[in-house]
Design a protein around this motif. Structure first.
Motif, PDB file in Angstrom:
ATOM      1  N   ARG A 199      -3.408 -46.087  46.423  1.00 13.36           N
ATOM      2  CA  ARG A 199      -3.546 -45.797  47.855  1.00 13.36           C
ATOM      3  C   ARG A 199      -4.259 -44.471  48.102  1.00 13.36           C
ATOM      4  N   ASP A 200      -4.575 -43.743  47.025  1.00 13.50           N
ATOM      5  CA  ASP A 200      -5.226 -42.441  47.191  1.00 13.50           C
ATOM      6  C   ASP A 200      -6.706 -42.466  46.791  1.00 13.50           C
ATOM      7  N   GLY A 201      -7.228 -43.664  46.503  1.00 17.34           N
ATOM      8  CA  GLY A 201      -8.645 -43.788  46.182  1.00 17.34           C
ATOM      9  C   GLY A 201      -9.025 -43.349  44.796  1.00 17.34           C
ATOM     10  N   LYS A 202      -8.054 -43.125  43.907  1.00 20.46           N
ATOM     11  CA  LYS A 202      -8.365 -42.681  42.548  1.00 20.46           C
ATOM     12  C   LYS A 202      -8.339 -43.885  41.607  1.00 20.46           C
ATOM     13  N   PHE A 203      -9.457 -44.047  40.864  1.00 21.27           N
ATOM     14  CA  PHE A 203      -9.587 -45.175  39.944  1.00 21.27           C
ATOM     15  C   PHE A 203     -10.043 -44.703  38.577  1.00 21.27           C
TER      16      PHE A 203
ATOM     17  N   ASP B 100     -13.482 -40.429  45.762  1.00 20.19           N
ATOM     18  CA  ASP B 100     -14.880 -40.387  45.354  1.00 20.19           C
ATOM     19  C   ASP B 100     -15.479 -41.776  45.171  1.00 20.19           C
ATOM     20  N   TYR B 101     -14.720 -42.705  44.599  1.00 24.41           N
ATOM     21  CA  TYR B 101     -15.272 -44.046  44.398  1.00 24.41           C
ATOM     22  C   TYR B 101     -15.678 -44.671  45.726  1.00 24.41           C
ATOM     23  N   ALA B 102     -14.744 -44.740  46.657  1.00 20.83           N
ATOM     24  CA  ALA B 102     -15.038 -45.384  47.943  1.00 20.83           C
ATOM     25  C   ALA B 102     -16.112 -44.622  48.712  1.00 20.83           C
ATOM     26  N   MET B 103     -16.059 -43.294  48.684  1.00 12.55           N
ATOM     27  CA  MET B 103     -17.064 -42.501  49.402  1.00 12.55           C
ATOM     28  C   MET B 103     -18.453 -42.709  48.798  1.00 12.55           C
ATOM     29  N   SER B 104     -18.523 -42.795  47.465  1.00 11.90           N
ATOM     30  CA  SER B 104     -19.826 -43.021  46.834  1.00 11.90           C
ATOM     31  C   SER B 104     -20.350 -44.418  47.168  1.00 11.90           C
ATOM     32  N   CYS B 105     -19.430 -45.363  47.408  1.00 12.03           N
ATOM     33  CA  CYS B 105     -19.855 -46.711  47.807  1.00 12.03           C
ATOM     34  C   CYS B 105     -20.372 -46.727  49.248  1.00 12.03           C
TER      35      CYS B 105
ATOM     36  N   MET C  18     -25.905 -55.502  41.411  1.00 14.58           N
ATOM     37  CA  MET C  18     -24.501 -55.547  41.030  1.00 14.58           C
ATOM     38  C   MET C  18     -24.059 -54.313  40.255  1.00 14.58           C
ATOM     39  N   ALA C  19     -24.991 -53.400  39.977  1.00 16.39           N
ATOM     40  CA  ALA C  19     -24.672 -52.221  39.166  1.00 16.39           C
ATOM     41  C   ALA C  19     -23.786 -51.256  39.950  1.00 16.39           C
ATOM     42  N   GLY C  20     -22.952 -50.530  39.234  1.00 12.73           N
ATOM     43  CA  GLY C  20     -22.090 -49.550  39.892  1.00 12.73           C
ATOM     44  C   GLY C  20     -20.995 -49.096  38.958  1.00 12.73           C
ATOM     45  N   MET C  21     -20.212 -48.130  39.429  1.00 11.56           N
ATOM     46  CA  MET C  21     -19.127 -47.589  38.620  1.00 11.56           C
ATOM     47  C   MET C  21     -17.875 -47.477  39.466  1.00 11.56           C
ATOM     48  N   LYS C  22     -16.752 -47.997  38.928  1.00  8.01           N
ATOM     49  CA  LYS C  22     -15.457 -47.853  39.585  1.00  8.01           C
ATOM     50  C   LYS C  22     -14.441 -47.255  38.633  1.00  8.01           C
ATOM     51  N   PHE C  23     -14.171 -47.961  37.540  1.00  7.64           N
ATOM     52  CA  PHE C  23     -13.144 -47.489  36.616  1.00  7.64           C
ATOM     53  C   PHE C  23     -13.632 -46.257  35.862  1.00  7.64           C
ATOM     54  N   GLY C  24     -12.792 -45.254  35.819  1.00  9.56           N
ATOM     55  CA  GLY C  24     -13.180 -43.986  35.226  1.00  9.56           C
ATOM     56  C   GLY C  24     -13.856 -43.057  36.198  1.00  9.56           C
ATOM     57  N   ALA C  25     -13.866 -43.436  37.480  1.00 11.08           N
ATOM     58  CA  ALA C  25     -14.516 -42.596  38.490  1.00 11.08           C
ATOM     59  C   ALA C  25     -13.810 -41.248  38.611  1.00 11.08           C
ATOM     60  N   THR C  26     -12.475 -41.270  38.567  1.00 10.58           N
ATOM     61  CA  THR C  26     -11.715 -40.021  38.636  1.00 10.58           C
ATOM     62  C   THR C  26     -11.900 -39.255  37.342  1.00 10.58           C
TER      63      THR C  26
ATOM     64  N   ASN D 116     -14.880 -38.277  36.419  1.00 10.72           N
ATOM     65  CA  ASN D 116     -16.294 -38.453  36.095  1.00 10.72           C
ATOM     66  C   ASN D 116     -17.070 -38.678  37.384  1.00 10.72           C
ATOM     67  N   GLU D 117     -16.791 -37.805  38.347  1.00 12.00           N
ATOM     68  CA  GLU D 117     -17.360 -37.978  39.688  1.00 12.00           C
ATOM     69  C   GLU D 117     -18.883 -37.897  39.725  1.00 12.00           C
ATOM     70  N   PRO D 118     -19.530 -36.991  38.967  1.00  8.95           N
ATOM     71  CA  PRO D 118     -21.004 -36.939  39.049  1.00  8.95           C
ATOM     72  C   PRO D 118     -21.669 -38.258  38.659  1.00  8.95           C
ATOM     73  N   LEU D 119     -21.200 -38.886  37.565  1.00 10.08           N
ATOM     74  CA  LEU D 119     -21.784 -40.165  37.162  1.00 10.08           C
ATOM     75  C   LEU D 119     -21.480 -41.244  38.193  1.00 10.08           C
ATOM     76  N   THR D 120     -20.274 -41.203  38.767  1.00 11.51           N
ATOM     77  CA  THR D 120     -19.907 -42.174  39.805  1.00 11.51           C
ATOM     78  C   THR D 120     -20.886 -42.121  40.967  1.00 11.51           C
ATOM     79  N   TRP D 121     -21.180 -40.903  41.442  1.00 10.46           N
ATOM     80  CA  TRP D 121     -22.110 -40.756  42.561  1.00 10.46           C
ATOM     81  C   TRP D 121     -23.538 -41.133  42.156  1.00 10.46           C
ATOM     82  N   ALA D 122     -23.917 -40.811  40.923  1.00 16.01           N
ATOM     83  CA  ALA D 122     -25.261 -41.170  40.458  1.00 16.01           C
ATOM     84  C   ALA D 122     -25.430 -42.694  40.429  1.00 16.01           C
ATOM     85  N   MET D 123     -24.442 -43.387  39.880  1.00 18.52           N
ATOM     86  CA  MET D 123     -24.541 -44.842  39.765  1.00 18.52           C
ATOM     87  C   MET D 123     -24.416 -45.543  41.113  1.00 18.52           C
ATOM     88  N   ASN D 124     -23.550 -45.025  41.973  1.00 19.96           N
ATOM     89  CA  ASN D 124     -23.238 -45.727  43.222  1.00 19.96           C
ATOM     90  C   ASN D 124     -24.102 -45.305  44.401  1.00 19.96           C
TER      91      ASN D 124
END
Length: 346
Positions: free
Chosen positions: A342-346, A176-181, A112-120, A122-130
């Motif tokens: 609608r632009d994938g930014k969270f 970045d959020y959706a792509m990292s997912c 269940m781990a992952g990152m969504k909020f604050g992804a915009t 903080n993209e490196p951490l988003t990709w690391a977590m997801n």
């Protein structure tokens, strides 16, 4: 005999009891599924009630299974609450390789781990977590059965006329959020095929309870008299207890290559109509801004309903409960979903 839902949810204690109530199908599964259940990232919005549901279902099935919840547990009250429910807790930072590798092996893993909020921003951490973390988890738990949470955002926007994205649709992730997912899913796919690890991938869209969710966002705006944007004019919602049960039951169909499951409510809900219903109950006028688009982030959840049963709580019931909760000043997590993006930014 089917139990009738209460007319009102009085407090957080009653709410969490309802959110962790297992289905008959889950109890039957856990009566026959051997081994402990390890839940990674168990302190998020869904993790605590999912963990307790797994424990309640295991007890109802009269198994001696241990349910183990793993998280950084920055909130010690969540850790204590899980322990009081008979769940073993382990405090760990999963992205730390040593801490991850020190975790006990378990035949069944819920990721269940992952990152969504604050992804915009903080993209490196988003990709690391997801994306990186799922690869690390797959190496550590190569011999386990894994149910991995993902998101309906991987599909991108879906035309309203199509009834929502289905599991076989191509992925058109935006941002970045959706792509990292998508990256997360690809890691589970790769290691599942390489090691034969049975995996289920859960594309959730969207879990709702009294304190959090798209419907809570909308109800709160109606209650405060704020204008409602129609840019993302449609959405899915499913009662969190039903989402928890479907996610856990997906262990039944975990396979290599992975089994993919949309977890979503049965309806394509209209922001306009749902807000009008909130307004009617709350006796508030509703102001809308903009116009509905011909597409939205929508999942078709029919496969899950066929396999695990129709959701126990209806949209009408959720609207009634949430309206009452907001008007009484009930607790909220105060984390907007930003579902309207609608632009994938969270």
């Amino acid at each position: 005999m089917k139990k009738s839902p209460p007319s009102q949810i009085n407090d957080v204690s009653q709410l969490e009891q309802m959110l962790s109530e297992p289905t008959e199908g889950l109890v039957n599964l856990l009566a026959n599924l051997p081994g402990d259940i390890l839940i990674l990232g168990a302190a998020g919005k869904m993790g605590p009630t999912l963990s307790i549901m797994a424990k309640r279902a295991s007890d109802a099935a009269q198994t001696r299974r241990q349910v183990i919840a793993v998280s950084r547990f920055s909130n010690s009250a969540e850790k204590s609450s899980l322990e009081s429910a008979g769940i073993k807790t382990i405090k760990a930072d999963l992205i730390d390789k040593q801490q991850l590798n020190n975790l006990p092996d378990a035949p069944n893993v819920i990721f269940m781990a992952g990152m969504k909020f604050g992804a915009t921003g903080n993209e490196p951490l988003t990709w690391a977590m997801n994306t990186l973390l799922p690869a690390m988890v797959c190496r550590k738990f190569a011999k386990s059965r894994i149910a991995a949470f993902s998101t309906g955002n991987v599909y991108g926007l879906s035309p309203l006329t199509g009834g929502g994205s289905v599991e076989s649709d191509s992925l058109q992730a935006v941002g970045d959020y959706a792509m990292s997912c998508v990256g997360r899913e690809r890691m589970f796919e790769y290691f599942s095929k390489m090691n034969g690890t049975p995996v289920s991938i859960i594309r959730l869209n969207y879990a709702t309870e009294m304190r959090y969710g798209v419907m809570v966002d909308l109800a709160s705006k109606v209650w405060r008299g704020e204008p409602i944007s129609l840019a993302m004019g449609n959405f899915n919602a499913i009662w969190q207890a039903d989402a928890n049960a479907m996610a856990l039951e997906s262990l039944r169909h975990a396979s290599s290559p992975p089994f993919v499951l949309n977890v979503a409510g049965p309806e394509m809900l209209s922001v306009r109509r749902v807000c009008q219903e909130f307004g009617q109950i709350m006796k508030k006028s509703v102001e809308f801004v903009g116009a509905e688009s011909p597409d939205a982030l929508l999942n078709n959840g029919q496969l899950g309903h066929h396999l695990y049963g129709y959701p126990r709580v209806s949209t009408k019931q959720m609207i009634a409960w949430i309206s009452d909760w907001i008007m009484r000043g009930g607790d909220t997590i105060n984390k907007p979903t930003h579902f309207e993006s609608r632009d994938g930014k969270f």
